[in-house]
Design a protein around this motif. Sequence first.
Motif, PDB file in Angstrom:
ATOM      1  N   ALA A  27     -53.315  79.329   0.649  1.00 10.34           N
ATOM      2  CA  ALA A  27     -54.698  79.078   0.849  1.00 10.34           C
ATOM      3  C   ALA A  27     -55.374  77.863   0.370  1.00 10.34           C
ATOM      4  N   HIS A  28     -54.747  77.664  -0.860  1.00 12.94           N
ATOM      5  CA  HIS A  28     -55.561  76.717  -1.762  1.00 12.94           C
ATOM      6  C   HIS A  28     -54.277  75.738  -2.246  1.00 12.94           C
ATOM      7  N   ILE A  29     -54.792  74.467  -1.988  1.00 12.20           N
ATOM      8  CA  ILE A  29     -53.696  73.299  -2.130  1.00 12.20           C
ATOM      9  C   ILE A  29     -54.229  72.507  -3.179  1.00 12.20           C
ATOM     10  N   VAL A  30     -53.489  71.942  -4.289  1.00 12.54           N
ATOM     11  CA  VAL A  30     -53.860  71.057  -5.173  1.00 12.54           C
ATOM     12  C   VAL A  30     -52.823  69.707  -4.969  1.00 12.54           C
ATOM     13  N   VAL A  31     -53.341  68.526  -5.327  1.00 13.52           N
ATOM     14  CA  VAL A  31     -52.274  67.458  -5.279  1.00 13.52           C
ATOM     15  C   VAL A  31     -51.749  67.115  -6.709  1.00 13.52           C
ATOM     16  N   ILE A  32     -50.516  67.073  -6.715  1.00 13.02           N
ATOM     17  CA  ILE A  32     -49.706  66.745  -8.176  1.00 13.02           C
ATOM     18  C   ILE A  32     -49.017  65.602  -8.024  1.00 13.02           C
ATOM     19  N   ASP A  33     -48.395  65.107  -9.298  1.00  9.12           N
ATOM     20  CA  ASP A  33     -47.837  63.851  -9.381  1.00  9.12           C
ATOM     21  C   ASP A  33     -46.926  63.921 -10.349  1.00  9.12           C
ATOM     22  N   ASP A  34     -46.217  62.696 -10.849  1.00  8.41           N
ATOM     23  CA  ASP A  34     -45.415  62.462 -11.802  1.00  8.41           C
ATOM     24  C   ASP A  34     -46.071  63.029 -13.183  1.00  8.41           C
ATOM     25  N   ARG A  35     -47.254  62.841 -13.319  1.00  4.55           N
ATOM     26  CA  ARG A  35     -47.693  63.262 -14.676  1.00  4.55           C
ATOM     27  C   ARG A  35     -47.776  65.077 -14.750  1.00  4.55           C
ATOM     28  N   THR A  36     -47.440  65.972 -13.744  1.00 11.55           N
ATOM     29  CA  THR A  36     -47.581  67.052 -13.862  1.00 11.55           C
ATOM     30  C   THR A  36     -45.962  67.737 -14.401  1.00 11.55           C
ATOM     31  N   THR A  37     -46.571  68.503 -15.404  1.00 14.38           N
ATOM     32  CA  THR A  37     -45.338  69.037 -15.995  1.00 14.38           C
ATOM     33  C   THR A  37     -45.086  70.373 -15.507  1.00 14.38           C
ATOM     34  N   ALA A  38     -43.726  70.929 -15.777  1.00 14.79           N
ATOM     35  CA  ALA A  38     -42.981  72.034 -15.160  1.00 14.79           C
ATOM     36  C   ALA A  38     -43.956  73.287 -15.449  1.00 14.79           C
ATOM     37  N   HIS A  62     -36.644  66.404 -10.124  1.00 16.01           N
ATOM     38  CA  HIS A  62     -36.627  66.626 -11.297  1.00 16.01           C
ATOM     39  C   HIS A  62     -37.726  67.730 -11.788  1.00 16.01           C
ATOM     40  N   LEU A  63     -38.871  68.044 -11.555  1.00 19.53           N
ATOM     41  CA  LEU A  63     -39.860  68.754 -11.613  1.00 19.53           C
ATOM     42  C   LEU A  63     -39.368  70.201 -11.100  1.00 19.53           C
ATOM     43  N   LEU A  64     -38.646  70.139  -9.913  1.00 19.71           N
ATOM     44  CA  LEU A  64     -37.983  71.613  -9.439  1.00 19.71           C
ATOM     45  C   LEU A  64     -37.119  71.948 -10.373  1.00 19.71           C
ATOM     46  N   ARG A  65     -36.305  71.214 -10.838  1.00 18.47           N
ATOM     47  CA  ARG A  65     -35.220  71.645 -11.639  1.00 18.47           C
ATOM     48  C   ARG A  65     -35.379  72.175 -12.849  1.00 18.47           C
ATOM     49  N   ALA A  66     -36.649  71.376 -13.478  1.00 19.15           N
ATOM     50  CA  ALA A  66     -37.285  72.029 -14.521  1.00 19.15           C
ATOM     51  C   ALA A  66     -38.050  73.487 -14.614  1.00 19.15           C
ATOM     52  N   MET A  67     -38.713  73.444 -13.280  1.00 21.76           N
ATOM     53  CA  MET A  67     -39.318  75.018 -13.113  1.00 21.76           C
ATOM     54  C   MET A  67     -38.202  75.717 -12.749  1.00 21.76           C
ATOM     55  N   SER A 104     -43.537  76.416  -3.772  1.00 21.41           N
ATOM     56  CA  SER A 104     -44.990  76.135  -3.808  1.00 21.41           C
ATOM     57  C   SER A 104     -44.998  74.663  -3.864  1.00 21.41           C
ATOM     58  N   VAL A 105     -44.077  74.113  -4.330  1.00 19.85           N
ATOM     59  CA  VAL A 105     -43.884  72.547  -4.325  1.00 19.85           C
ATOM     60  C   VAL A 105     -43.842  71.853  -2.848  1.00 19.85           C
ATOM     61  N   LEU A 106     -44.920  70.938  -2.206  1.00 22.32           N
ATOM     62  CA  LEU A 106     -44.839  70.885  -0.810  1.00 22.32           C
ATOM     63  C   LEU A 106     -44.760  69.312  -0.915  1.00 22.32           C
ATOM     64  N   ILE A 107     -43.983  68.907   0.401  1.00 20.74           N
ATOM     65  CA  ILE A 107     -43.747  67.506   0.682  1.00 20.74           C
ATOM     66  C   ILE A 107     -44.438  67.406   2.011  1.00 20.74           C
ATOM     67  N   GLU A 108     -45.218  66.032   2.136  1.00 25.94           N
ATOM     68  CA  GLU A 108     -45.723  65.734   3.376  1.00 25.94           C
ATOM     69  C   GLU A 108     -44.776  64.689   4.344  1.00 25.94           C
ATOM     70  N   LEU A 109     -44.502  64.935   5.599  1.00 28.41           N
ATOM     71  CA  LEU A 109     -43.829  64.215   6.378  1.00 28.41           C
ATOM     72  C   LEU A 109     -44.790  63.596   7.359  1.00 28.41           C
ATOM     73  N   GLU A 110     -44.542  62.114   7.621  1.00 29.05           N
ATOM     74  CA  GLU A 110     -45.286  61.580   8.879  1.00 29.05           C
ATOM     75  C   GLU A 110     -44.947  62.094  10.171  1.00 29.05           C
ATOM     76  N   GLY A 111     -45.723  61.480  10.920  1.00 30.13           N
ATOM     77  CA  GLY A 111     -45.406  61.916  12.559  1.00 30.13           C
ATOM     78  C   GLY A 111     -43.920  61.557  12.785  1.00 30.13           C
ATOM     79  N   ASP A 112     -43.491  60.296  12.249  1.00 31.10           N
ATOM     80  CA  ASP A 112     -42.037  59.931  12.571  1.00 31.10           C
ATOM     81  C   ASP A 112     -40.953  60.428  11.672  1.00 31.10           C
ATOM     82  N   ARG A 113     -41.326  61.493  10.779  1.00 28.02           N
ATOM     83  CA  ARG A 113     -40.439  62.087   9.715  1.00 28.02           C
ATOM     84  C   ARG A 113     -40.208  61.340   8.706  1.00 28.02           C
TER      85      ARG A 113
END
Length: 384
Positions: A27-38, A62-67, A104-113
Amino acid sequence: MSTISWTENDTVHTARWHSENGTPAAAHIVVIDDRTTANHALRLARSGTGLLWRGDFHNARHLLRAMDRRLARKSPSAAKHVDLGAIFHAQREARSHRATLLGSVLIELEGDRSIQLGRAPDVHAAYEHAYGEVPAESAETPSGTTVISLPELLGVMSAYEWHRKGIDIGAVGGRLHPAYGVFAPTRDEYIDLLAAVPFPVDDPLIFDIGTGTGVLAAVLARRGARRILATDLNPRAVRCARENIRLLGLDDRVHVTKADLWPDDTTRADLIVCNPPWLPGIPTSALELGIYDAASEMLNRFLGELAEHLTAQGEGWLILSDLAEHLGLRTREELLARIAAAGLEVLGTDETAPRHSRAADGTDPLHAARARERTMLWRLAPQR
């Protein structure tokens, strides 16, 4: 169609939400990037927040493996004289919890994947292999984008590589190409059990129930069987088995059809082979349908209905690991009672020891059970 929404740069975005096992969008989404720690990512995930990745794709892995490493430190361990069944259930619960948090870690794919991130791979072919054609835009998601969990996307990519390369199976004289959501025959010791057991009659009509990749049907065809009907309830498995049988040049002997166990209600077979899921338990994904059988439903149905689908001299070959017995999930007495209640008798058994690495891993909390495990071929027939 399910959708997912988030606010980014003061703009509300909406995309399709895709989850193979039906997990609802956060229900709630936040944007994260390379600065986000595990540690920070896990705190957000534990609160039920979805984490939409906007950094480098490799850094997301890498973040996923660290988590995962942090979560693994809290996984259940074996204690002396602790019940193995309790350890098994605790491990499953812990894996489910870890999967939820990592998902919980999400990826957005464009219309052409495509993935508009640094060092992102081309996932179009893998996505289409797993899920089919790319859906069209809709009023709800005019951009045509899709959000998917990173672990699921990595699983799709891994499954596609397995599919492309295939698995060499000596008993079929070639390679099998598993599909996403279809259990791959990476443990081949059970295949060996089919090598030498004589057919009950010459030129038998054979049913292969729950064919999966089609491996057992292919083995039996290589042994000389000329008439095999293979079934599976999973449409992906049906497509996968048909393609494997075609590539092996066996489609003149093996016919694969979608069915709930039996090809039809009238045809009887001289030999019926079934390798059901080995462990009682509720599957949490399409892939786990090949491992876990809720309340042993498929096993019990196969046994209960076997006699009425066999010819007078026919046999049923049940391939089943006894790992469930060593974990206290099912007893040998319960299995034998089920066989007897179905009006069946045991003509004989063959067994083989596991060859996979976990059977020799002394650090595995379930090592005591895995080391004793045997995979058995039960030759069954109606009581005569």
